[in-house]
Design a protein around this motif. Structure first.
Motif, PDB file in Angstrom:
ATOM      1  N   ILE A 154     -15.400  -9.835  -8.354  1.00  0.00           N
ATOM      2  CA  ILE A 154     -14.100 -11.222  -7.847  1.00  0.00           C
ATOM      3  C   ILE A 154     -14.802 -13.187  -7.612  1.00  0.00           C
ATOM      4  O   ILE A 154     -14.585 -13.749  -8.736  1.00  0.00           O
ATOM      5  N   ASP A 155     -16.045 -12.945  -7.992  1.00  0.00           N
ATOM      6  CA  ASP A 155     -16.657 -14.252  -7.804  1.00  0.00           C
ATOM      7  C   ASP A 155     -16.496 -14.951  -8.977  1.00  0.00           C
ATOM      8  O   ASP A 155     -15.654 -16.043  -9.963  1.00  0.00           O
ATOM      9  N   LEU A 156     -16.432 -14.213  -9.842  1.00  0.00           N
ATOM     10  CA  LEU A 156     -17.193 -14.308 -11.804  1.00  0.00           C
ATOM     11  C   LEU A 156     -15.803 -14.624 -12.059  1.00  0.00           C
ATOM     12  O   LEU A 156     -15.428 -15.178 -12.919  1.00  0.00           O
ATOM     13  N   ALA A 157     -14.667 -13.565 -11.369  1.00  0.00           N
ATOM     14  CA  ALA A 157     -13.872 -13.446 -12.377  1.00  0.00           C
ATOM     15  C   ALA A 157     -12.777 -14.940 -11.953  1.00  0.00           C
ATOM     16  O   ALA A 157     -12.045 -14.325 -12.706  1.00  0.00           O
ATOM     17  N   CYS A 158     -12.576 -15.354 -10.967  1.00  0.00           N
ATOM     18  CA  CYS A 158     -11.753 -15.944 -10.629  1.00  0.00           C
ATOM     19  C   CYS A 158     -12.383 -17.356 -11.215  1.00  0.00           C
ATOM     20  O   CYS A 158     -11.952 -18.071 -11.930  1.00  0.00           O
ATOM     21  N   LYS A 159     -13.757 -17.684 -11.080  1.00  0.00           N
ATOM     22  CA  LYS A 159     -14.318 -18.137 -12.420  1.00  0.00           C
ATOM     23  C   LYS A 159     -14.316 -18.552 -14.362  1.00  0.00           C
ATOM     24  O   LYS A 159     -13.247 -19.219 -14.367  1.00  0.00           O
ATOM     25  N   ARG A 160     -13.331 -16.837 -14.583  1.00  0.00           N
ATOM     26  CA  ARG A 160     -14.197 -17.039 -15.985  1.00  0.00           C
ATOM     27  C   ARG A 160     -12.748 -15.764 -16.651  1.00  0.00           C
ATOM     28  O   ARG A 160     -12.265 -16.447 -17.517  1.00  0.00           O
ATOM     29  N   ARG A 161     -11.551 -16.079 -15.547  1.00  0.00           N
ATOM     30  CA  ARG A 161     -10.295 -15.585 -16.217  1.00  0.00           C
ATOM     31  C   ARG A 161      -9.527 -16.545 -17.277  1.00  0.00           C
ATOM     32  O   ARG A 161      -9.665 -17.440 -16.828  1.00  0.00           O
ATOM     33  N   LYS A 162      -9.371 -15.558 -17.716  1.00  0.00           N
ATOM     34  CA  LYS A 162      -7.883 -16.612 -18.672  1.00  0.00           C
ATOM     35  C   LYS A 162      -6.417 -15.659 -18.621  1.00  0.00           C
ATOM     36  O   LYS A 162      -6.451 -14.711 -17.478  1.00  0.00           O
TER      37      LYS A 162
ATOM     38  N   GLU B  10      -9.681   2.232 -13.404  1.00  0.00           N
ATOM     39  CA  GLU B  10      -9.610   1.582 -14.380  1.00  0.00           C
ATOM     40  C   GLU B  10      -9.418   0.480 -13.764  1.00  0.00           C
ATOM     41  O   GLU B  10      -9.900  -0.878 -14.657  1.00  0.00           O
ATOM     42  N   PHE B  11      -8.584   0.091 -12.952  1.00  0.00           N
ATOM     43  CA  PHE B  11      -8.395  -1.179 -11.991  1.00  0.00           C
ATOM     44  C   PHE B  11      -9.303  -1.908 -11.842  1.00  0.00           C
ATOM     45  O   PHE B  11      -9.570  -3.614 -12.262  1.00  0.00           O
ATOM     46  N   HIS B  12      -9.847  -1.330 -11.014  1.00  0.00           N
ATOM     47  CA  HIS B  12     -11.302  -1.835 -10.522  1.00  0.00           C
ATOM     48  C   HIS B  12     -12.427  -1.844 -11.603  1.00  0.00           C
ATOM     49  O   HIS B  12     -13.232  -3.075 -11.590  1.00  0.00           O
ATOM     50  N   LEU B  13     -12.434  -1.452 -12.317  1.00  0.00           N
ATOM     51  CA  LEU B  13     -13.375  -1.563 -13.887  1.00  0.00           C
ATOM     52  C   LEU B  13     -12.753  -2.418 -14.916  1.00  0.00           C
ATOM     53  O   LEU B  13     -13.328  -3.921 -14.781  1.00  0.00           O
ATOM     54  N   ALA B  14     -11.669  -2.851 -15.387  1.00  0.00           N
ATOM     55  CA  ALA B  14     -10.659  -4.090 -15.336  1.00  0.00           C
ATOM     56  C   ALA B  14     -10.860  -5.558 -14.934  1.00  0.00           C
ATOM     57  O   ALA B  14     -11.693  -6.269 -15.372  1.00  0.00           O
ATOM     58  N   LEU B  15     -11.261  -5.163 -13.549  1.00  0.00           N
ATOM     59  CA  LEU B  15     -11.495  -6.621 -13.085  1.00  0.00           C
ATOM     60  C   LEU B  15     -12.658  -6.820 -13.110  1.00  0.00           C
ATOM     61  O   LEU B  15     -12.809  -7.891 -13.187  1.00  0.00           O
ATOM     62  N   ALA B  16     -13.260  -5.866 -13.014  1.00  0.00           N
ATOM     63  CA  ALA B  16     -15.365  -6.193 -13.227  1.00  0.00           C
ATOM     64  C   ALA B  16     -15.208  -6.777 -15.031  1.00  0.00           C
ATOM     65  O   ALA B  16     -15.866  -7.262 -14.977  1.00  0.00           O
ATOM     66  N   GLY B  17     -14.437  -5.885 -15.854  1.00  0.00           N
ATOM     67  CA  GLY B  17     -14.069  -6.556 -17.210  1.00  0.00           C
ATOM     68  C   GLY B  17     -14.483  -8.265 -17.106  1.00  0.00           C
ATOM     69  O   GLY B  17     -14.791  -9.016 -17.718  1.00  0.00           O
ATOM     70  N   ILE B  18     -13.048  -9.010 -16.943  1.00  0.00           N
ATOM     71  CA  ILE B  18     -13.094  -9.971 -16.560  1.00  0.00           C
ATOM     72  C   ILE B  18     -13.776 -10.508 -16.075  1.00  0.00           C
ATOM     73  O   ILE B  18     -13.857 -12.069 -16.389  1.00  0.00           O
ATOM     74  N   ALA B  19     -14.987 -10.416 -15.053  1.00  0.00           N
ATOM     75  CA  ALA B  19     -16.447 -11.115 -14.920  1.00  0.00           C
ATOM     76  C   ALA B  19     -16.722 -11.097 -16.284  1.00  0.00           C
ATOM     77  O   ALA B  19     -17.511 -12.429 -15.611  1.00  0.00           O
ATOM     78  N   GLY B  20     -16.576 -10.306 -16.591  1.00  0.00           N
ATOM     79  CA  GLY B  20     -17.181 -10.430 -17.844  1.00  0.00           C
ATOM     80  C   GLY B  20     -19.010 -10.562 -18.363  1.00  0.00           C
ATOM     81  O   GLY B  20     -19.727 -10.964 -18.262  1.00  0.00           O
TER      82      GLY B  20
ATOM     83  N   ILE C 227      -6.177 -13.868  -7.032  1.00  0.00           N
ATOM     84  CA  ILE C 227      -6.889 -13.815  -8.171  1.00  0.00           C
ATOM     85  C   ILE C 227      -6.129 -14.616  -9.256  1.00  0.00           C
ATOM     86  O   ILE C 227      -6.869 -16.197  -9.596  1.00  0.00           O
ATOM     87  N   ASP C 228      -4.718 -14.674  -9.158  1.00  0.00           N
ATOM     88  CA  ASP C 228      -5.020 -15.421  -9.935  1.00  0.00           C
ATOM     89  C   ASP C 228      -3.905 -16.345  -9.439  1.00  0.00           C
ATOM     90  O   ASP C 228      -3.959 -17.896 -10.348  1.00  0.00           O
ATOM     91  N   ALA C 229      -4.048 -16.779  -7.971  1.00  0.00           N
ATOM     92  CA  ALA C 229      -3.508 -17.910  -7.299  1.00  0.00           C
ATOM     93  C   ALA C 229      -5.428 -19.206  -7.851  1.00  0.00           C
ATOM     94  O   ALA C 229      -5.514 -20.183  -6.856  1.00  0.00           O
ATOM     95  N   GLY C 230      -6.642 -18.017  -7.461  1.00  0.00           N
ATOM     96  CA  GLY C 230      -7.422 -18.637  -8.091  1.00  0.00           C
ATOM     97  C   GLY C 230      -8.203 -18.572  -6.523  1.00  0.00           C
ATOM     98  O   GLY C 230      -8.858 -19.363  -6.489  1.00  0.00           O
ATOM     99  N   ASP C 231      -7.624 -17.789  -5.376  1.00  0.00           N
ATOM    100  CA  ASP C 231      -7.917 -17.897  -4.036  1.00  0.00           C
ATOM    101  C   ASP C 231      -8.774 -16.295  -3.625  1.00  0.00           C
ATOM    102  O   ASP C 231      -9.168 -15.133  -3.917  1.00  0.00           O
ATOM    103  N   MET C 232     -10.363 -17.168  -4.674  1.00  0.00           N
ATOM    104  CA  MET C 232     -11.625 -16.230  -4.638  1.00  0.00           C
ATOM    105  C   MET C 232     -11.522 -15.834  -2.867  1.00  0.00           C
ATOM    106  O   MET C 232     -11.982 -14.323  -2.771  1.00  0.00           O
ATOM    107  N   LYS C 233     -11.489 -16.610  -2.147  1.00  0.00           N
ATOM    108  CA  LYS C 233     -12.153 -16.082  -1.020  1.00  0.00           C
ATOM    109  C   LYS C 233     -11.708 -14.853  -0.242  1.00  0.00           C
ATOM    110  O   LYS C 233     -11.448 -13.531   0.461  1.00  0.00           O
ATOM    111  N   SER C 234      -9.722 -15.074  -0.392  1.00  0.00           N
ATOM    112  CA  SER C 234      -8.573 -14.739  -0.025  1.00  0.00           C
ATOM    113  C   SER C 234      -9.160 -13.460  -0.810  1.00  0.00           C
ATOM    114  O   SER C 234      -8.444 -12.384  -0.333  1.00  0.00           O
TER     115      SER C 234
END
Lengths: 255, 255
Positions: free
Chosen positions: B112-120, B152-162, B204-211
């Motif tokens: 999630i940390d990474l996904a928040c930074k790299r999400r498109k 797959e949801f959880h994996l897609a999330l990890a996929g966004i982390a790149g 994640i959409d809101a960029g609120d990593m902690k939450s």
DNA sequence: TCCAGTTATATTGTATCCAAAATCAGTATC
DNA sequence: GATACTGATTTTGGATACAATATAACTGGA
């Protein structure tokens, strides 16, 4: 450009270093250990071809068991099996190396968190003894033992965290790190310093989780920085070389 | 006590659900997918024997390829191979289940940390679409698809982390989670709620990593809590049953 | 009836064999 | 001189056959 796989038969022929089939454990596991160690200790360079017949003759078994071993090794990502084209010692791209270090940062910091909560008196002592062995191997120029012990420190740390799933996961990443080092290390630099390891132990011993995590993060970043990742990238990846060329179908997208 | 493996031949015989050998991809991969799916969708219960001969006849191949498939499955920890005694669908101990959830907490929060930074932009939309499919499958009582999409949801999330390394690592843990659910779920409770998934996406959409991390931690804890881990523990582990007996050699040690 | 020991059966582990594919060598062509 | 084709050789993918081990079925005795 990258590691050559010349005189490959010589490399492979020097494989069986230790005892014969060994009493305990199956022959298959023994062969697996031999090849795995040879790769991690960098006696087998990335991209070296691992022909089934050759290995079978060396270890005195049929291709059947070699095939099984190679399959296991490919699961551990230290060997790559290309359909109909045989197995080679895995080689990592620069991006893969970066991913491995990043993943280790996540997992090892998580492990430190748990280890700080669950550590016992003896754990810290064992950890220190391990790094001392590591230092001995380093000073005695026993490269193989040093690489192995260096990895074992990180695994022992995960062991203290008391989570098998996390430990297994880290094991795969540690072996890939060894591969990365053998592929990208800069000649003079030693990749992993014992001082860093002692610093991490001390922080854990003091129960200072945050500090231990900072040390670990710094340590991993330093190991990564010692690798020659930028050079290789230029040499290997055509896209990077021609990155100034723009073709219109540019699908980069940013939030 | 735990899931029985009676009429096992019936279970196995109902395996090949979809198309024949299929054009693309090797036959081996197809068989692998079939068995993997059967396990994850809980058509094959834990401890079910997977005899090489039987599977070979079912899929119309020799034991050679079945052996390779079983080996791959055992590396993914969904099948256990006991030397000289064949393969069974893996079954997890209570401690292993707890470890898996704990490991997921570490890895997914890192992702999630990474996904928040790299999400498109498109990432969040894709994620939402995925959970909507998941909800459809759930409401349509398509248990197999639901379990698969939930993972797959959880994996897609990890996929966004790149980070491929992190994603692969999580894949193994997600499939073990499915195993755990099939083994320990309490009849009425659905293990994984789509509402939780939507909440994570929104954060994640809101960029609120902690939450987002808090939501994920809570979500995983809730899934784990829905499992019947205490009951099984009592029934399965003799040591727990006789935990009141003390024998003198008590090696517990605390800092 | 229950248990131990023995034999028979079934299943896994390994070697060998054949078919298919890829690699290599040599030749011809531009 | 470099490239494209063709055939020989090597190497992998898979099926079968045999050996080793585990499981079961059976027998005899208490």
């Amino acid at each position: 450009m990258n590691a050559q796989s010349n005189n490959s038969s010589n490399n492979i022929a020097s494989l069986p270093t230790s005892a014969p089939p060994s009493s305990k454990g199956s022959v298959q596991s023994w062969i697996y250990d031999q090849i795995f160690a040879a790769i991690l200790e960098q006696r087998l360079a990335p991209d070296t071809k691992l022909a089934e017949d050759t290995l079978g003759e060396i270890f005195g078994v049929s291709r059947t068991v070699i095939r099984a071993v190679l399959q296991r090794l490919s699961h551990d990502d230290v060997v790559e099996i290309r359909p109909n084209r045989g197995a080679v010692v895995a080689s990592l791209t620069v991006d893969e190396v970066r991913d491995v270090f990043e993943a280790r940062r996540v997992i090892e910091n998580g492990a430190i968190d748990l280890a700080c909560k669950r550590r016992k008196k003896s754990d810290v002592a064992n950890l220190k003894a391990l790094v001392e062995s590591e230092q001995e191997a380093f000073e005695g120029n026993d490269r193989g033992a040093w690489i192995r012990l260096s990895g074992e420190f990180h695994l022992a740390l995960a062991g203290i965290a008391g989570n098998k799933a996390l430990e297994d996961t880290l094991r795969a990443l540690v072996s890939r790190t060894s591969l990365a080092i053998s592929q990208y290390e800069t000649p003079g630099q030693s990749a992993c310093s014992q001082q860093d390891h002692f610093a991490i132990i001390d922080a854990i011993d003091a129960g200072d989780m945050k500090s231990a995590q900072q040390e670990m993060t710094r340590h991993l970043a330093e190991c990564e920085a010692k690798l020659d990742l930028d050079e290789q990238e230029k040499g290997t990846d055509l896209r990077t070389i021609f990155s100034n060329i723009r073709t219109g179908n540019d699908k980069s997208e940013t939030l």
